[in-house]
Design a protein around this motif. Structure first.
Motif, PDB file in Angstrom:
ATOM      1  N   ALA A   1     -43.398  30.276 -13.164  1.00 48.71           N
ATOM      2  CA  ALA A   1     -44.001  29.309 -12.247  1.00 48.71           C
ATOM      3  C   ALA A   1     -45.353  29.807 -11.736  1.00 48.71           C
ATOM      4  O   ALA A   1     -46.303  29.025 -11.595  1.00 48.71           O
ATOM      5  CB  ALA A   1     -43.059  29.048 -11.077  1.00 48.71           C
ATOM      6  N   GLU A   2     -45.465  31.119 -11.489  1.00 44.44           N
ATOM      7  CA  GLU A   2     -46.719  31.692 -11.005  1.00 44.44           C
ATOM      8  C   GLU A   2     -47.815  31.564 -12.050  1.00 44.44           C
ATOM      9  O   GLU A   2     -48.932  31.135 -11.747  1.00 44.44           O
ATOM     10  CB  GLU A   2     -46.488  33.159 -10.659  1.00 44.44           C
ATOM     11  CG  GLU A   2     -47.711  33.877 -10.091  1.00 44.44           C
ATOM     12  CD  GLU A   2     -47.405  35.329  -9.785  1.00 44.44           C
ATOM     13  OE1 GLU A   2     -47.602  36.177 -10.686  1.00 44.44           O
ATOM     14  OE2 GLU A   2     -46.959  35.613  -8.656  1.00 44.44           O
ATOM     15  N   TRP A   3     -47.504  31.929 -13.283  1.00 47.81           N
ATOM     16  CA  TRP A   3     -48.500  31.817 -14.349  1.00 47.81           C
ATOM     17  C   TRP A   3     -48.861  30.362 -14.611  1.00 47.81           C
ATOM     18  O   TRP A   3     -50.026  30.033 -14.827  1.00 47.81           O
ATOM     19  CB  TRP A   3     -47.955  32.450 -15.636  1.00 47.81           C
ATOM     20  CG  TRP A   3     -47.946  33.948 -15.626  1.00 47.81           C
ATOM     21  CD1 TRP A   3     -48.222  34.764 -14.574  1.00 47.81           C
ATOM     22  CD2 TRP A   3     -47.651  34.789 -16.740  1.00 47.81           C
ATOM     23  NE1 TRP A   3     -48.100  36.077 -14.956  1.00 47.81           N
ATOM     24  CE2 TRP A   3     -47.756  36.127 -16.277  1.00 47.81           C
ATOM     25  CE3 TRP A   3     -47.285  34.564 -18.058  1.00 47.81           C
ATOM     26  CZ2 TRP A   3     -47.519  37.216 -17.103  1.00 47.81           C
ATOM     27  CZ3 TRP A   3     -47.055  35.648 -18.890  1.00 47.81           C
ATOM     28  CH2 TRP A   3     -47.170  36.962 -18.417  1.00 47.81           C
ATOM     29  N   ARG A   4     -47.877  29.488 -14.602  1.00 44.72           N
ATOM     30  CA  ARG A   4     -48.136  28.068 -14.846  1.00 44.72           C
ATOM     31  C   ARG A   4     -49.032  27.488 -13.750  1.00 44.72           C
ATOM     32  O   ARG A   4     -49.960  26.737 -14.028  1.00 44.72           O
ATOM     33  CB  ARG A   4     -46.805  27.310 -14.896  1.00 44.72           C
ATOM     34  CG  ARG A   4     -46.904  25.799 -14.984  1.00 44.72           C
ATOM     35  CD  ARG A   4     -47.331  25.334 -16.358  1.00 44.72           C
ATOM     36  NE  ARG A   4     -47.103  23.893 -16.515  1.00 44.72           N
ATOM     37  CZ  ARG A   4     -47.385  23.205 -17.600  1.00 44.72           C
ATOM     38  NH1 ARG A   4     -47.910  23.831 -18.642  1.00 44.72           N
ATOM     39  NH2 ARG A   4     -47.153  21.918 -17.672  1.00 44.72           N
ATOM     40  N   GLY A   5     -48.774  27.871 -12.491  1.00 44.59           N
ATOM     41  CA  GLY A   5     -49.603  27.381 -11.394  1.00 44.59           C
ATOM     42  C   GLY A   5     -51.038  27.857 -11.509  1.00 44.59           C
ATOM     43  O   GLY A   5     -51.988  27.105 -11.262  1.00 44.59           O
ATOM     44  N   ALA A   6     -51.220  29.125 -11.909  1.00 49.04           N
ATOM     45  CA  ALA A   6     -52.571  29.659 -12.083  1.00 49.04           C
ATOM     46  C   ALA A   6     -53.287  28.970 -13.241  1.00 49.04           C
ATOM     47  O   ALA A   6     -54.489  28.703 -13.173  1.00 49.04           O
ATOM     48  CB  ALA A   6     -52.504  31.162 -12.321  1.00 49.04           C
ATOM     49  N   ALA A   7     -52.553  28.666 -14.307  1.00 46.72           N
ATOM     50  CA  ALA A   7     -53.144  27.955 -15.435  1.00 46.72           C
ATOM     51  C   ALA A   7     -53.527  26.533 -15.042  1.00 46.72           C
ATOM     52  O   ALA A   7     -54.577  26.016 -15.447  1.00 46.72           O
ATOM     53  CB  ALA A   7     -52.175  27.935 -16.619  1.00 46.72           C
ATOM     54  N   PHE A   8     -52.685  25.906 -14.254  1.00 45.64           N
ATOM     55  CA  PHE A   8     -52.973  24.543 -13.794  1.00 45.64           C
ATOM     56  C   PHE A   8     -54.245  24.529 -12.950  1.00 45.64           C
ATOM     57  O   PHE A   8     -55.076  23.624 -13.053  1.00 45.64           O
ATOM     58  CB  PHE A   8     -51.795  24.001 -12.993  1.00 45.64           C
ATOM     59  CG  PHE A   8     -51.935  22.548 -12.620  1.00 45.64           C
ATOM     60  CD1 PHE A   8     -51.586  21.548 -13.515  1.00 45.64           C
ATOM     61  CD2 PHE A   8     -52.442  22.184 -11.378  1.00 45.64           C
ATOM     62  CE1 PHE A   8     -51.728  20.208 -13.175  1.00 45.64           C
ATOM     63  CE2 PHE A   8     -52.582  20.846 -11.033  1.00 45.64           C
ATOM     64  CZ  PHE A   8     -52.229  19.855 -11.930  1.00 45.64           C
TER      65      PHE A   8
END
Length: 369
Positions: free
Chosen positions: A340-347
């Motif tokens: 979730a952390e990586w996905r949020g940063a990518a978003f």
């Protein structure tokens, strides 16, 4: 902005979907959008290890009358892959008072040429001679520019980072789908990815190696053999080169992207991943780290933003590297909070990526100056 006509001399022998080819094409489109007439001239030859005849033909192009412009009217920009293979011709061009600009995508690696070893490939000396004979240098990453500054003492280098096309958010897959988008070449090190994923067969995932299997058929065969030998044929697909809807579909399915090249000046597949909200794992110490952190800053941003992925220290050819890469991917697969952390940063990153017009404007300002 006063936009001069531009002749862009590109290698005619790189026919797969390479980052350099994409950059050159998008740059030309962007320059045209800014009012510049652009002529793309493929230079035939086995670049960068061209024959004497091929180098002479290139030399004739430097001073040739363009079908569209008279001699001296257009600004000439030479792709670095061609330039480093023809230092004599560039020095001759400089003596006539008509040196071209050089667009460097990737410096000559210390250990030799990128891709398969070829007799007569350019040396660091031929790179230095070519670059010093140019009217000016443009690098496609600060990583490449820093290398040339430290290696040859050249400091007047303009950096024109790649732009990124807007793309729809990738929904991903369940189980997670991993992709590596790059031609199958030794430098891209797909074998390392296959060896790492072989250590994760107790977990649910699928993967695809998306890229030309014709750029180096021998290496592609090694990758294919490794997939079969390690019992991964039901997990890993070698898709070959994809464009259009098939490539878009592969991106749409992706939950994580990897680019573990041994040498990388930037790595456009990294920003292409971020444009879709897909986190990325890259090799530390390469320009792909720059791509992973590439974004337009905003007021109040932290000096150390959360990266949309990870940069993993990996020794080229090191026996420990598959295990180190596998450990990072395992943690991502098993830790919902990290995903979730990586996905949020990518978003967040996907809304901050510069476009190709920004790239073209930087190049145009350089050659006009």
């Amino acid at each position: 902005m006063n936009a001069p006509p531009i002749r862009l001399l590109v290698p005619g022998n790189i026919r797969h979907h390479s980052g350099g080819n994409v950059y050159n094409s998008r740059l030309a489109e962007g320059l045209r959008g800014l009012g510049s007439e652009v002529e793309i001239v493929p230079v035939e030859g086995s670049w960068p290890a061209a024959s004497a005849l091929e180098r002479r033909r290139f030399g004739s192009l430097l001073g040739a009358r363009s079908p569209e412009y008279g001699p001296g009217e257009a600004v000439v920009i030479v792709d670095g892959l061609v330039a480093v293979g023809a230092p004599d011709e560039l020095e001759s061009g400089a003596k006539t008072g008509r040196p071209p600009w050089i667009l460097v995508h990737m410096p000559v690696p210390d250990a030799g040429p990128v891709g398969p070893e070829t007799p007569g490939s350019p040396s660091l000396d031929s790179e230095a001679r070519a670059l010093k004979a140019a009217a000016g240098l443009i690098c496609t990453s600060t990583t490449a520019a820093r290398t040339l500054q430290e290696r040859h003492g050249i400091h007047s280098i303009r950096v024109a980072l790649p732009g990124t096309e807007p793309a729809p958010l990738a929904p991903g897959s369940d189980p997670p789908h991993l992709v590596m988008v790059a031609a199958l070449l030794p430098n891209k090190d797909q074998l390392l990815m296959v060896q790492a994923l072989a250590k994760l067969q107790d977990l649910d995932w699928t993967a695809a190696l998306v890229g030309s299997d014709q750029a180096d058929a021998g290496y592609a065969g090694q990758v294919r053999d490794a997939v079969e030998r390690l019992g991964l044929t039901d997990r890993i697909r070698l898709t070959g080169e994809l464009t259009g809807a098939p490539l878009a579909e592969e991106w749409s399915r992706a939950s994580l992207s990897l680019l573990v090249s041994r040498e990388e000046a930037f790595g456009m597949s990294v920003t292409e991943s971020l444009a879709r909200g897909i986190p990325v794992v890259v090799r530390a110490g390469t320009g792909a780290v720059e791509a992973l952190g590439h974004r337009i800053p905003r007021p109040g941003d932290s000096e150390h933003p959360v990266l949309a992925g990870a940069a993993v220290p990996l020794t080229p050819g090191g026996p420990e590297s598959p295990g180190e890469l596998a450990a990072v991917v395992r943690r991502w697969l098993e830790d919902p909070k990290l995903r979730a952390e990586w996905r949020g940063a990518a978003f967040d990153a996907r809304t901050r990526l510069p476009d190709w017009q920004h790239t073209a404007r930087t190049v145009l300002e350089a050659v006009r100056g």
